[in-house]
Design a protein around this motif. Structure first.
Motif, PDB file in Angstrom:
ATOM      1  N   GLY A  33     -12.029  90.885 -79.066  1.00 38.49           N
ATOM      2  CA  GLY A  33     -12.134  91.647 -79.137  1.00 38.49           C
ATOM      3  C   GLY A  33     -11.429  92.764 -78.924  1.00 38.49           C
ATOM      4  N   GLY A  34      -9.724  92.169 -79.222  1.00 38.29           N
ATOM      5  CA  GLY A  34      -8.797  92.407 -79.146  1.00 38.29           C
ATOM      6  C   GLY A  34      -8.520  93.266 -80.475  1.00 38.29           C
ATOM      7  N   ILE A  35      -9.367  93.386 -81.447  1.00 35.06           N
ATOM      8  CA  ILE A  35      -9.112  93.835 -82.749  1.00 35.06           C
ATOM      9  C   ILE A  35      -9.883  95.100 -83.099  1.00 35.06           C
ATOM     10  N   LEU A  36     -10.826  94.669 -82.698  1.00 37.53           N
ATOM     11  CA  LEU A  36     -11.678  95.993 -81.795  1.00 37.53           C
ATOM     12  C   LEU A  36     -11.336  96.756 -81.546  1.00 37.53           C
ATOM     13  N   ALA A  37     -10.617  96.675 -80.464  1.00 33.96           N
ATOM     14  CA  ALA A  37      -9.781  97.853 -79.303  1.00 33.96           C
ATOM     15  C   ALA A  37      -8.741  98.226 -79.897  1.00 33.96           C
ATOM     16  N   VAL A  38      -7.916  97.271 -81.113  1.00 31.82           N
ATOM     17  CA  VAL A  38      -7.672  98.171 -82.013  1.00 31.82           C
ATOM     18  C   VAL A  38      -8.078  99.638 -82.735  1.00 31.82           C
ATOM     19  N   PHE A  47     -20.209 103.036 -86.081  1.00 33.66           N
ATOM     20  CA  PHE A  47     -19.630 101.801 -86.022  1.00 33.66           C
ATOM     21  C   PHE A  47     -18.745 101.873 -84.890  1.00 33.66           C
ATOM     22  N   TYR A  48     -17.958 103.362 -85.045  1.00 33.14           N
ATOM     23  CA  TYR A  48     -17.139 103.472 -83.515  1.00 33.14           C
ATOM     24  C   TYR A  48     -18.006 102.772 -82.473  1.00 33.14           C
ATOM     25  N   VAL A  49     -19.112 103.127 -81.822  1.00 35.17           N
ATOM     26  CA  VAL A  49     -19.881 103.454 -80.962  1.00 35.17           C
ATOM     27  C   VAL A  49     -20.333 101.939 -80.904  1.00 35.17           C
ATOM     28  N   SER A  50     -20.705 100.933 -81.781  1.00 30.95           N
ATOM     29  CA  SER A  50     -20.246  99.798 -82.048  1.00 30.95           C
ATOM     30  C   SER A  50     -19.837  98.609 -81.933  1.00 30.95           C
ATOM     31  N   HIS A  60     -16.608  95.434 -78.095  1.00 31.76           N
ATOM     32  CA  HIS A  60     -15.199  95.614 -77.299  1.00 31.76           C
ATOM     33  C   HIS A  60     -16.044  95.279 -76.042  1.00 31.76           C
ATOM     34  N   GLY A  61     -16.469  96.156 -75.146  1.00 33.36           N
ATOM     35  CA  GLY A  61     -16.501  95.775 -73.996  1.00 33.36           C
ATOM     36  C   GLY A  61     -17.533  94.492 -73.325  1.00 33.36           C
ATOM     37  N   THR A  62     -18.632  94.002 -73.902  1.00 30.49           N
ATOM     38  CA  THR A  62     -18.968  92.676 -74.038  1.00 30.49           C
ATOM     39  C   THR A  62     -18.645  92.011 -74.261  1.00 30.49           C
ATOM     40  N   ILE A  63     -17.815  91.847 -74.728  1.00 31.89           N
ATOM     41  CA  ILE A  63     -16.587  90.598 -75.343  1.00 31.89           C
ATOM     42  C   ILE A  63     -15.843  90.476 -74.295  1.00 31.89           C
ATOM     43  N   MET A  64     -15.060  91.641 -73.979  1.00 31.02           N
ATOM     44  CA  MET A  64     -13.777  91.043 -73.045  1.00 31.02           C
ATOM     45  C   MET A  64     -14.603  90.763 -71.629  1.00 31.02           C
ATOM     46  N   ALA A 115       0.621 103.127 -78.695  1.00 26.93           N
ATOM     47  CA  ALA A 115       1.451 101.715 -77.523  1.00 26.93           C
ATOM     48  C   ALA A 115       0.579 100.148 -77.682  1.00 26.93           C
ATOM     49  N   ALA A 116      -1.026 100.968 -77.877  1.00 29.23           N
ATOM     50  CA  ALA A 116      -1.854 100.140 -78.111  1.00 29.23           C
ATOM     51  C   ALA A 116      -1.619  98.891 -79.487  1.00 29.23           C
ATOM     52  N   PHE A 117      -1.065  99.471 -80.257  1.00 28.22           N
ATOM     53  CA  PHE A 117      -0.318  98.796 -81.537  1.00 28.22           C
ATOM     54  C   PHE A 117       0.114  97.762 -81.189  1.00 28.22           C
ATOM     55  N   VAL A 118       1.747  97.859 -80.210  1.00 26.05           N
ATOM     56  CA  VAL A 118       2.582  97.215 -79.470  1.00 26.05           C
ATOM     57  C   VAL A 118       2.243  96.486 -78.881  1.00 26.05           C
ATOM     58  N   LEU A 119       0.453  96.819 -78.039  1.00 25.97           N
ATOM     59  CA  LEU A 119       0.586  95.770 -77.020  1.00 25.97           C
ATOM     60  C   LEU A 119      -0.126  94.927 -78.003  1.00 25.97           C
ATOM     61  N   PHE A 120      -1.476  95.169 -78.639  1.00 27.07           N
ATOM     62  CA  PHE A 120      -1.708  93.666 -79.257  1.00 27.07           C
ATOM     63  C   PHE A 120      -0.977  92.962 -80.192  1.00 27.07           C
ATOM     64  N   ILE A 121       0.567  93.991 -81.364  1.00 27.85           N
ATOM     65  CA  ILE A 121       1.060  92.858 -81.451  1.00 27.85           C
ATOM     66  C   ILE A 121       2.141  91.915 -80.444  1.00 27.85           C
TER      67      ILE A 121
END
Ligand code: HEM
Ligand SMILES: [Cu+2]
Ligand SMILES: [Cu+2]
Lengths: 273, 575
Positions: free
Chosen positions: B37-42, B75-78, B83-87, B498-504
């Motif tokens: 889910g996090g990868i999808l967010a990125v 693909f963006y919509v998927s 992301h929402g469903t998994i999280m 910031a989201a990349f930093v958050l993920f890392i």
């Protein structure tokens, strides 16, 4: 104390929390001041007022709470000189204060909110101009009633490339109806009533500058009315996920003064015999 | 009773009946799903930060979704749908509820296991296929489901409405059915266990707030998830059998007039949100419980206002069933109904404020020990207040007109639900890890993890409120299509960085979690000097949890700093 877990060292963490939380509050306010609602172009300014009142109340609560949180985290850090904690864990007076306090603050918000809501959702005035908005993947069609002021019937069986809204031409009221695609034109200062229907999936008719948003639901007609107060060209957006082209389901609202609008009608509306 | 018989590998690690092993199985599953889910967010942020920029290396991973390296809109919509469903379901319901609920309830109430160990095992093995189906859906024709995590029909009901509405949506619905089946079994188990298996002396009003939260969550799950199951089943009928529960007459898609007649798309919204709103409290309540338990321990102080905390949990649980309509103010629902939902929605602010102030006053007069666990718990308090306050805008229907379906909402729920839920889960892992694996996590890595996460989390999600009140819609692939949104691109770029930093930052956590299982310092039975009942077990409790008799509970779990005691805590299990 004798049996102190190892992890308690770290004065630094307490100061860091204070600095971080206070910095977050400061930055969020500073940057927040640089953004605002889109320019207002309708009579719904009272919604903005309510928005800013709530922003004021919650903003003060946000700043006060976070500042206090940062402060107490630092103030009650474990390794301050002579640190000890208290067994005190109940105070009916305090608990009652914040329970009732919250309720008291909420009551006027609820009441004002409801009265504004009733105002927005009240029936449209009689002198309103009525237009039908038809949403489809991924375009907007606007049907004007023509000189007779009556909309022709529509029939889903008639949807076609050259009849996007499925207008039934055999209906007498339909003969002078006309349709604009991705463009809506309204006169300034007159209430406009938009009746909405969807051809396929849900969409939402969103006029950011007019504080208007209403879903289009297949099988239903939804409705909204407002009065444009400024001339100019504004964007219309779709705000409900409607497919892969949702992001580009855009149209324009042209607000003209009465004279321009009358001219525009003469030039653009199909002549009626 | 013999609780220590030899077990085969399969019955110990795979089809285990032991609540602790099942809890850990949920952890593994939830963390895997959360990572995805996090990868999808990125990827979502990648598109919004750099709209339609080609990233050729990504073509290898997603040959159709990112053909020639450019993300397609479908693909963006998927991506955000999944992301929402998994999280929501597979990370933040599975980890705090199914994972920690199973692991902790018996330990905190003094039981040898959950009431129905077999049902427990079954519940885990029911959700696994659900997760697999959901992941597989990325690879079917048309891609994964693409109607948002809310799956509103007709978009989700008609196959030609969007590519993801084909096989992807079917798999989404099937996956959800598995999830619901699993979750209701779990909820039943929670309620029965807590009501029946408490050890001697553990009266309800002596239960830790974590267990109180899990108890209410169990009830919420039992009552709300069936609505989603019913809805999903009816939607499947509409999609495959030609029924018309949600599909009215006159739908025209892809040059074809659909044969449906008489259904109501709003009916789905009611069913969905009847689940969907309690669901966000299913995510929130355990995080509130963890925060209370952890704050008390590390403040070396009883939780403030225990009684009002319990009542607040109950009030929130009850009200959560009466507010679903606040998602539907502009949906075409009766405006009068909308007004009723305003009242119930804003009423929830009251018990929520009670919780926030009780936490604040737990910190007052404390002696805070800064551990990774306590830092994350303090983070919950901050995020919860921020997210709670923005809820007042959205709960006031008149103001929601402008803000509905904008990034203001995305910011709001990433604070109150995702943020508080996530931080609560992290706090809980740092805190209970010693009991789970008999070893300590590295505090050093934990603190690095906390600081990156806390700062980056605000940096990602606070500016979303600015985007929202400037009018940026959610779920849009490229805001630059709109003239009035194009100037916001720098904000979007900032959020993406910031989201990349958050993920890392999360990699520190994963590293810590897996490496410490082997290399962490061995844990004592009660490393935090906590008064809670679960710490009466051996460092790594075996099957049956206590080697001898189950101890008795003599007091509440928050007995810290009691005057006249030698130590600053008096464990619940000590006479
Ligand atoms: C790594 C951190 C995360 C980032 C950067 C992130 C980012 C985003 C963004 C940008 C969207 C909006 C997409 C759009 O509207 O086009 C979104 C949607 C969403 N996110 Fe997150 N998110 C994160 C973590 C989470 C977590 C932990 C949850 C757990 C509940 C969550 C739940 C959701 C949900 C429910 C949606 C709505 C999906 C929909 O519109 O159907 N997110 N996220
Ligand atoms: Cu749309
Ligand atoms: Cu809700």
């Amino acid at each position: 104390m004798a049996d102190e877990p190892k992890a308690s060292r770290g004065n630094l963490q307490g100061i860091a929390m204070l600095v971080a939380i206070w910095a977050i509050v400061t930055l969020s306010v500073v940057f927040g001041l640089r953004h605002g609602l889109p320019e207002l172009a309708s009579d719904r300014g009272y919604l903005d007022t309510l928005y800013y009142v709530i922003l004021g109340i919650t903003g003060v609560a946000y700043i006060a709470f976070q500042i206090a949180l940062g402060y107490v985290i630092w103030r009650y850090r474990g390794d301050r000189p002579g640190a000890s904690s208290s067994h005190w864990h109940e105070s009916h007076r305090l608990e009652l204060t914040w329970t009732l306090g919250t309720a008291v603050i909420l009551v006027p918000i609820v009441l004002t909110g409801l009265s504004q809501w009733n105002r927005v959702r009240a029936a449209a005035p009689d002198d309103a101009i009525t237009v039908i908005a038809v949403g489809a993947q991924f375009q907007w069609d606007f049907q004007y009633p023509g000189a007779d002021g009556e909309f022709g019937r529509f029939d889903p069986a008639l949807y076609a490339i050259d009849n996007q809204i499925g207008l039934d031409e055999s209906d007498a009221a339909a003969t002078d109806d006309w349709v604009l695609t991705n463009q809506l034109v309204l006169p300034v200062g007159r209430p406009a009533r938009i009746l909405m229907r969807s051809k396929d999936v849900q969409h939402a008719f969103f006029l950011p500058n007019f504080r208007v948003k209403q879903d289009l639901v297949p099988g239903m007609t939804t409705e909204v009315w407002f009065t444009p107060t400024k001339t100019g060209s504004y964007e219309i957006a779709c705000a409900e996920l409607c497919g892969l082209g949702h992001y580009r389901m855009r149209a324009f609202l042209e607000v003209m003064d009465e004279a321009d609008y009358a001219n525009w009608l003469v030039e653009n509306a199909p002549a009626t015999e | 009773m013999d609780h220590h018989h030899e077990q085969s590998f399969v019955s110990k690690y795979i089809f285990s009946f032991d609540h602790k092993m099942i809890g850990k199985q949920y952890f593994t599953l939830a963390m895997t799903m959360g990572f995805i889910g996090g990868i999808l967010a990125v990827l979502i942020r990648l598109q919004l930060g750099f709209p339609s920029r080609p990233w050729p290396f990504l073509e290898n991973l997603f040959p159709t979704g990112m053909a020639s390296g450019i993300m397609t809109p479908e693909f963006y919509v998927s991506l955000f749908t999944m992301h929402g469903t998994i999280m929501v379901f597979f990370l933040l319901s599975l980890l705090p509820v199914s994972g920690f609920g199973n692991f902790l309830i018996p330990l905190q109430i003094g039981a040898r296991d959950m009431a129905f160990p077999f049902l427990n095992m079954l519940s885990f093995w029911t959700v696994v296929p659900g997760a697999i189906i959901v992941i597989i859906s990325f690879f079917v024709e048309g891609g994964a489901a693409a109607s948002g995590w809310t799956a509103y029909p007709p978009l989700s009901g008609i196959r030609s409405a969007i590519p993801g509405s084909g096989a992807g949506q079917t798999l989404w619905l099937v996956g959800m059915m598995f999830f619901v089946a699993s979750f209701t079994m779990g909820g039943l188990n929670f309620v029965v266990t807590i009501l029946n298996l408490r050890t001697k002396g553990l009266r309800l009003m002596r239960m830790p707030l974590t267990t109180w939260a899990q108890f209410v969550v169990g009830i919420l799950g039992l009552l709300s998830f069936p609505a989603l199951a019913a809805g999903a089943l009816l939607l499947m009928f509409d999609r495959s059998l030609g029924t018309s529960f949600f599909l009215p007459a006159g739908i025209f898609i892809g040059d074809t007039l659909m044969p449906h007649e008489g259904g109501s798309p709003l009916l789905w919204q009611h069913l969905f949100w009847f689940l969907g709103h309690p669901e966000v409290y299913i995510i929130m309540l355990p995080a509130m419980g963890f925060t209370s338990d952890i704050l008390a321990t590390f403040c070396r102080r009883p939780i403030f206002g225990y009684r009002s905390m319990v009542y607040a949990i109950m009030a929130i649980g009850t009200l959560s069933f009466l507010v679903w309509g606040h998602h539907m103010f502009v949906s075409g629902m009766s405006p009068f109904l909308g007004s009723l939902f305003v009242v119930t929605t804003l009423a929830i602010a009251i018990p929520s404020a009670v919780k926030a102030f009780n936490w604040l006053f737990t910190i007052v007069k404390a002696r805070i020990q800064f551990t990774s666990a306590s830092l994350f718990a303090l983070g919950v308090v901050s995020l919860f207040v921020t997210g709670g306050l923005t809820g007042i805008f959205l709960g006031t229907n008149a103001v929601d007109i402008q803000l509905h379906d904008t990034y203001f909402v995305v910011g709001h729920f990433h604070f109150i639900m995702a943020g508080a839920g996530l931080f609560g889960a992290f706090a809980a892992v740092y805190y209970w890890y010693p009991k789970m694996f008999g070893r300590m996590l590295s505090e050093r890595l934990g603190k690095i993890h906390f600081w990156i996460t806390f700062v980056a989390y605000y940096a990602v999600f606070f500016p979303m409120h600015y985007l929202g009140h400037s009018g940026m819609m959610r779920r849009i692939y490229d805001p630059n299509v709109y003239e009035y949104l194009a100037p916001l691109q720098p904000v979007n770029l900032f959020i993406t960085i910031a989201a990349f930093v958050l993920f890392i930052g999360q990699l520190f956590f994963l590293w810590n979690y897996f490496v410490s299982m082997r290399r962490g310092a061995p844990a004592e039975a009660n490393p935090w000097k906590s008064a809670g009942f679960e710490w009466s077990t051996p460092p790594k409790p075996g099957h049956g949890n206590w080697e001898g008799e189950i101890p008795e509970a003599h007091r509440w779990p928050y007995e810290y700093a009691a005057p006249g005691r030698k130590r600053d805590y008096t464990p619940q299990w000590e006479a």
